[in-house]
Write a protein that holds these residues in place. Structure first.
Motif, PDB file in Angstrom:
ATOM      1  N   ASN A   1       0.891   4.363  -2.579  1.00  0.00           N
ATOM      2  CA  ASN A   1       0.155   5.508  -2.042  1.00  0.00           C
ATOM      3  C   ASN A   1       0.958   6.455  -1.158  1.00  0.00           C
ATOM      4  N   TYR A   2       2.094   6.014  -0.660  1.00  0.00           N
ATOM      5  CA  TYR A   2       2.809   6.852   0.307  1.00  0.00           C
ATOM      6  C   TYR A   2       3.604   7.953  -0.381  1.00  0.00           C
TER       7      TYR A   2
ATOM      8  N   ASP B   1       0.832  -1.222   0.000  1.00  0.00           N
ATOM      9  CA  ASP B   1       0.000   0.000   0.000  1.00  0.00           C
ATOM     10  C   ASP B   1       0.853   1.254   0.000  1.00  0.00           C
TER      11      ASP B   1
ATOM     12  N   PRO C   1       4.374   8.671  -5.249  1.00  0.00           N
ATOM     13  CA  PRO C   1       4.661   7.395  -4.580  1.00  0.00           C
ATOM     14  C   PRO C   1       5.802   6.686  -5.315  1.00  0.00           C
TER      15      PRO C   1
END
Lengths: 168, 168
Positions: free
Chosen positions: A41-42, A37, A49
């Motif tokens: 998404n980070y 994830d 990302p």
């Protein structure tokens, strides 16, 4: 008798290839180290990302080495990609598959780059003028640059990054 | 008549020097872009402030290029540093002064590296075995790596980093 100026090679084409693939093995480890994830998404400070950065590297590397070899600079979508992937990835496994496909493309086209070609000028991707060595270095440097950013993502998530010097 | 294998140079030593100094000009801009307090104190994920990363680069580059040229790998403190600085910096101006001093040291020692030396093995700083080209590449790659981290620091502070491709 003709005389030729002999220039010592700083490094051989095989050594440059191995240096690049060594960097790519390290970048692959950064992809692996990020939880799925977070990979997609980070972000810090509005940056992309890491999966998007890795996709940028993929879309440069395979068409880039083909362009260096042939003088034809294609877009990523124009070259054959693994069935079912088509240039977008939604999972870590897909991204790694595309990464490894790129590794094979580099191994395939690199030996087709004539040695004297590294000192030739070309307009990479129809946009960037410079010698072939410069373009190749740019591909590698851009990867190191973004991977360094991936290290900060990892550290900020409390994850130990891979050793920078480990390239096997 | 003796025959010699002529290897085309991927790039010349002058081109490699210019590529390195181009990277160093870009890193200098990252130092300049960080506000002084952030340069020395700002951190993400427990990483070092950018001033400490820049000091690492300085302590590698000048003794590194001297080692490449002479085979003598000194520690940073052993080589002559600008009066009054002595390897520690507390202000942005001092850091930039030491950066520019390093630039001059690289320009001074680089032409003293014999061309064939790049393919010789040496133990850099008494610790790292490899060919001279590999050591030089490592110095450059390590700089790109940390500078990429500096870009994240800048972005997270809401500061636009310099263009990656601008090396003048």
């Amino acid at each position: 008798m003709e005389t030729t100026n002999i220039t010592s090679a700083i490094l051989t084409t095989e050594e440059l290839l191995e240096a690049w693939q060594g960097h790519r093995r390290l970048t692959r480890r950064v992809i692996e180290a990020l939880p799925e994830d977070k990979l997609f998404n980070y972000s810090i400070g509005g940056m992309r990302p890491f999966a998007e950065m890795a996709m940028e590297l993929i879309t440069i590397a395979a068409p880039g080495v083909e362009g260096a070899a042939t003088g034809e600079w294609k877009e990523f979508g124009e070259i054959q990609t693994p069935e079912g992937i088509k240039g977008t990835t939604e999972t870590k496994d897909e991204l790694l598959e595309l990464w490894d496909w790129t590794t094979e493309k580099i191994e395939e086209f690199w030996p087709q780059i004539p040695e004297e070609r590294f000192q030739e000028y070309d307009v990479a991707f129809g946009q960037y003028e410079g010698k072939i060595w410069w373009h190749i270095f740019y591909f590698i440097d851009n990867e190191i640059h973004h991977r360094g950013q991936g290290y900060v993502y990892l550290r900020s998530l409390g994850i130990e990054p891979p050793f920078f010097w480990e390239r096997k």
